[in-house]
Each structure stands twice: as structure tokens, then as C-alpha cells.
Design a protein around this motif. Structure first.
Motif, PDB file in Angstrom:
ATOM      1  N   PRO A  33      19.988  -1.779  32.288  1.00  0.00           N
ATOM      2  CA  PRO A  33      21.248  -1.912  33.018  1.00  0.00           C
ATOM      3  C   PRO A  33      22.390  -1.253  32.270  1.00  0.00           C
ATOM      4  O   PRO A  33      22.338  -1.061  31.057  1.00  0.00           O
ATOM      5  N   ARG A  34      23.407  -0.896  33.019  1.00  0.00           N
ATOM      6  CA  ARG A  34      24.560  -0.239  32.438  1.00  0.00           C
ATOM      7  C   ARG A  34      25.455  -1.274  31.757  1.00  0.00           C
ATOM      8  O   ARG A  34      25.657  -2.383  32.277  1.00  0.00           O
ATOM      9  N   LEU A  35      25.986  -0.909  30.608  1.00  0.00           N
ATOM     10  CA  LEU A  35      26.929  -1.770  29.897  1.00  0.00           C
ATOM     11  C   LEU A  35      28.323  -1.476  30.442  1.00  0.00           C
ATOM     12  O   LEU A  35      29.085  -0.709  29.863  1.00  0.00           O
ATOM     13  N   ARG A  36      28.649  -2.109  31.559  1.00  0.00           N
ATOM     14  CA  ARG A  36      29.894  -1.771  32.254  1.00  0.00           C
ATOM     15  C   ARG A  36      31.128  -2.145  31.438  1.00  0.00           C
ATOM     16  O   ARG A  36      32.158  -1.461  31.504  1.00  0.00           O
ATOM     17  N   ALA A  37      31.044  -3.228  30.684  1.00  0.00           N
ATOM     18  CA  ALA A  37      32.200  -3.617  29.877  1.00  0.00           C
ATOM     19  C   ALA A  37      32.516  -2.563  28.822  1.00  0.00           C
ATOM     20  O   ALA A  37      33.684  -2.342  28.480  1.00  0.00           O
ATOM     21  N   LEU A  38      31.492  -1.883  28.321  1.00  0.00           N
ATOM     22  CA  LEU A  38      31.724  -0.812  27.360  1.00  0.00           C
ATOM     23  C   LEU A  38      32.414   0.369  28.029  1.00  0.00           C
ATOM     24  O   LEU A  38      33.237   1.056  27.416  1.00  0.00           O
ATOM     25  N   ASP A  39      32.092   0.623  29.300  1.00  0.00           N
ATOM     26  CA  ASP A  39      32.821   1.633  30.071  1.00  0.00           C
ATOM     27  C   ASP A  39      34.308   1.301  30.119  1.00  0.00           C
ATOM     28  O   ASP A  39      35.163   2.169  29.936  1.00  0.00           O
ATOM     29  N   GLY A  40      34.611   0.041  30.406  1.00  0.00           N
ATOM     30  CA  GLY A  40      36.007  -0.362  30.465  1.00  0.00           C
ATOM     31  C   GLY A  40      36.705  -0.207  29.131  1.00  0.00           C
ATOM     32  O   GLY A  40      37.871   0.219  29.072  1.00  0.00           O
ATOM     33  N   LEU A  41      36.005  -0.515  28.039  1.00  0.00           N
ATOM     34  CA  LEU A  41      36.596  -0.375  26.713  1.00  0.00           C
ATOM     35  C   LEU A  41      36.893   1.085  26.401  1.00  0.00           C
ATOM     36  O   LEU A  41      37.900   1.401  25.754  1.00  0.00           O
ATOM     37  N   ARG A  42      36.047   1.994  26.869  1.00  0.00           N
ATOM     38  CA  ARG A  42      36.299   3.421  26.664  1.00  0.00           C
ATOM     39  C   ARG A  42      37.611   3.841  27.316  1.00  0.00           C
ATOM     40  O   ARG A  42      38.392   4.596  26.737  1.00  0.00           O
ATOM     41  N   LEU A  43      37.856   3.356  28.528  1.00  0.00           N
ATOM     42  CA  LEU A  43      39.111   3.708  29.188  1.00  0.00           C
ATOM     43  C   LEU A  43      40.303   3.103  28.458  1.00  0.00           C
ATOM     44  O   LEU A  43      41.362   3.744  28.341  1.00  0.00           O
ATOM     45  N   VAL A  44      40.162   1.886  27.946  1.00  0.00           N
ATOM     46  CA  VAL A  44      41.238   1.282  27.156  1.00  0.00           C
ATOM     47  C   VAL A  44      41.564   2.153  25.946  1.00  0.00           C
ATOM     48  O   VAL A  44      42.739   2.416  25.641  1.00  0.00           O
ATOM     49  N   ALA A  45      40.536   2.641  25.255  1.00  0.00           N
ATOM     50  CA  ALA A  45      40.763   3.513  24.105  1.00  0.00           C
ATOM     51  C   ALA A  45      41.457   4.806  24.520  1.00  0.00           C
ATOM     52  O   ALA A  45      42.350   5.301  23.826  1.00  0.00           O
TER      53      ALA A  45
END
Length: 370
Positions: A22-34
Motif C-alpha cells: 500500500p501507498r504511504l499516503r501520509a508520507l506524500d503529505g509530509l513531502r508537500l509540507v516540506a
């Protein structure tokens, strides 16, 4: 930044017999925050060209609390590198060298080529005051190797891609080529960390170029977090993470905290830099290791992750143009210009993802694997 955040558990990396993780969607969100941290730094946390776009220094347009906080936004790059260490270890696990190389090329280059051509075209417009690079430098930029060959950069942020490329090369040769195992990855982290420290101490330019000592701890810390994610908690993996954090904060403080007598846009606090670096490591750990967070299934986070790389590529230079047009062309107030500029770059990033990355990346992959 260019990373895919798919994978979880022992089957991560696409090993034979493993299901698609499965995709680590929360990590996607953290990338955008960075990425938004870096954007805020480029728009309000520094002087330079952006001050010309605003018409004066951002510190005269925004409260000191905002500009001071924004000056730490550049540490979003270090958070990117921690994420990259995690994701590249995950995506390279169980892949052949060719498959790994193709995945990186198809992930990096379509949006990058579009950003290079778009920024060059916009800067060439007669009413835009920014200078374009020479035709030779433009063509060199398409390779992503403009820095080592001494060509002028089209994108200011591409220096981070040069750091990423060196990490990919080291990881590919030392881990992917012989085949990823826990022991091999741990050995890679230990040898790279030791080599990076020795290279920095030696002052030898070639060793520093190859081993990237100022950013190696962040990549290595991310790799350590992936080992914890994949195999569970153990002292060696957490030791890799701790070493990356301890040395990473040192390099960040050294690079970003200026002596009191030196004139800078904002005098950063060493304790604040350490705190932001620490929060970055903790955030990556939380969104990948805490089941409730790692298992979040909000689809909009995937969209956020997809926007991050094209947004990162175009936000700085085209942001100058947007800020200048909104501020001086339309006469809007700074507090209106800032969110409009950020939103405009996010919309442009979505257009690049929809009309460049999605159609071009699969075609490029088929071409490279045929």
C-alpha cells in the motif's frame, strides 16, 4: 522532491511473491509540507532576487515573526533528503539495477524537462526582467549534470537534484547492483557515514563531491528508518537513524547559523535549527512507523505527493514572475500576493503532473525497457 512513497512491510520493494504494498499516503503529505517550507523561505525568508520581485525586502512587508520563521524553511530540503533515503531504499529493494535506473529516470526527468523549458520560455518574454541562460547552458541543463560541468543553472533548486543523483549512484552501485539485504544496507550506511566524515575532514574536493558529507547523514537517517519500517525495531537500525540525526544537525547548524557579526537576512538560532531537524526526523518516523498514521488512506494526500516535485521545480523562478506581476502589475497587497502566488504554483504543478508526468513517464519507461 522526486520520490514515490509506495511500500510497507516485508514485501516492500516488489520482491518475488510479494504483493504490491500500500501507498504511504501520509508520507506524500509530509513531502508537500516540506516543499511548502522551502517555498515560504524563497518568498518571504530571504533577500536577493525575490526582494526585487516584491519591490523591497520581505522583512519590510511582513512581520518579523513570519520572516524569521520562514528563514528556517530552507530546512525543508533536509527533510526531503530523509524522506528520499527512506523511499529510495524501499523502491530499490528487490529490483535489478536496470529497473531501479529506469524508475529513477522516469520519475525525475519528464517534469524536470518541462520545468527547464517553461522557465526558459517565461524568462525570454520581453516584459519579464529575468535573464535566460545561453543556448549551450540550456541544452546542458537538460542532462541534470549542469553543476559538475560548470554550466549556469536554469533552476535554482536543481542543486538538490545533484545531491540526490549522487546518492542514487552510491546506493545503486553498493546495494541495488549486488542485491539489497539488511546486512548489506547496514554496511552501506556505516561505510558511507564513515567515508563522508573522513572526506569532510580531509578537505579533498573530489572525495567531498562523491560522498556528499553535508547531506549524507540525512539520506542515511532515512535509510535507517526504512530498516525499522521493514524489519521492526532493533538497536542497529535505530543506531543508523541516531547517527544520521546527530551528524545531520551538526551540518545544518554549520551551514545555516551565521556568526553574530555577519550581516544576514535573519540570524538563525542554533537551537531552532536543531529543533527543526529533529522534528523532521520525528515526522518521517511517525508517518512511516506509527500504524494509525502510516495507514491513513486519504486519497487527496496522494495528489499532494504528486504535486510536490513539479511544484518544487517551478515555484522559485516562476514565483518571482508571479509575485512581481501581482504586486506591481495588479497592485495587490503583500498578504494577498503571497497566497495567490503559492496557489498559482500549485495549480501549475497540477497541470504539469496531469499533462506532462502522467502521459510522458509511462512512454519513457516503455522506451527504456523495450
Amino acid at each position: 522532491m522526486p520520490a514515490q512513497t509506495r511500500g510497507s512491510g516485508p514485501a516492500a520493494g516488489g520482491e518475488p511473491g510479494g504483493r504490491r504494498p500500500p501507498r504511504l499516503r501520509a508520507l506524500d503529505g509530509l513531502r508537500l509540507v516540506a516543499a511548502l517550507m522551502v517555498c515560504l523561505y524563497h518568498y518571504t525568508g530571504r533577500d536577493g532576487v525575490v526582494a526585487g520581485a516584491w519591490g523591497q525586502s520581505p522583512k519590510h512587508l511582513f512581520p518579523a515573526a513570519l520572516t524569521g520563521a520562514a528563514s528556517y524553511g530552507c530546512l525543508g530540503v533536509q527533510i526531503f533528503f530523509v524522506i528520499s533515503g527512506f523511499v529510495i531504499c524501499m523502491s530499490g529493494w528487490g529490483r535489478t539495477l536496470k529497473a531501479f535506473t529506469v524508475s529513477r529516470v522516469t520519475r525525475l526527468y519528464p517534469a524536470y524537462w518541462a520545468a527547464i523549458l517553461l522557465v526558459t520560455a517565461v524568462f525570454a518574454l520581453p516584459w519579464v526582467a529575468y535573464r535566460t541562460v545561453s543556448p549551450s547552458d540550456l541544452l546542458t541543463n537538460l542532462t541534470m549534470l549542469q553543476q559538475p560541468v560548470g554550466a549556469e543553472r536554469v533552476l535554482g533548486v536543481c542543486w538538490t537534484l545533484w545531491a540526490e543523483l549522487r546518492f542514487y549512484l552510491l546506493f545503486a552501485l553498493a546495494v541495488v547492483w549486488p542485491g539489497a539485504t539488511r546486512q548489506r544496507v547496514l554496511m552501506f550506511c556505516a561505510l558511507w557515514m564513515a567515508g563522508a566524515v573522513l572526506a569532510d575532514a580531509s578537505g579533498e574536493p573530489f572525495l567531498k563531491l562523491v560522498l556528499v558529507p553535508e547531506y549524507a547523514p540525512f539520506f542515511i537517517g532515512g535509510i535507517g528508518l526504512y530498516l525499522v519500517h521493514r524489519y521492526g525495531h532493533d538497536a542497529l537500525a535505530w543506531g543508523v537513524v541516531a547517527a544520521g540525526w546527530l551528524l545531520g544537525q551538526r551540518y545544518a547548524v554549520k551551514a545555516l547559523v551565521a556568526p553574530a557579526h555577519v550581516h544576514v537576512f535573519h540570524h538563525r538560532s542554533a537551537l531552532a535549527v536543531i529543533a527543526v531537524v529533529t522534528l523532521g526526523f520525528v515526522a518521517v518516523a511517525v508517518v512511516t512507523l506509527v500504524p494509525r498514521i502510516a495507514g491513513i488512506g486519504w486519497r487527496w494526500l496522494t495528489t499532494a505527493g504528486a504535486l510536490t516535485y513539479p511544484f518544487y521545480l517551478v515555484h522559485e523562478h516562476l514565483g518571482w514572475v508571479a509575485i512581481h506581476g501581482l504586486r506591481h502589475g495588479l497592485g495587490l497587497r503583500p498578504w494577498v500576493v503571497l497566497p495567490l502566488a503559492v496557489t498559482g504554483m500549485l495549480v501549475l504543478a497540477w497541470l504539469m503532473y496531469r499533462w506532462v508526468e502522467r502521459p510522458l513517464a509511462p512512454r519513457l519507461k516503455r522506451l527504456l525497457t523495450s
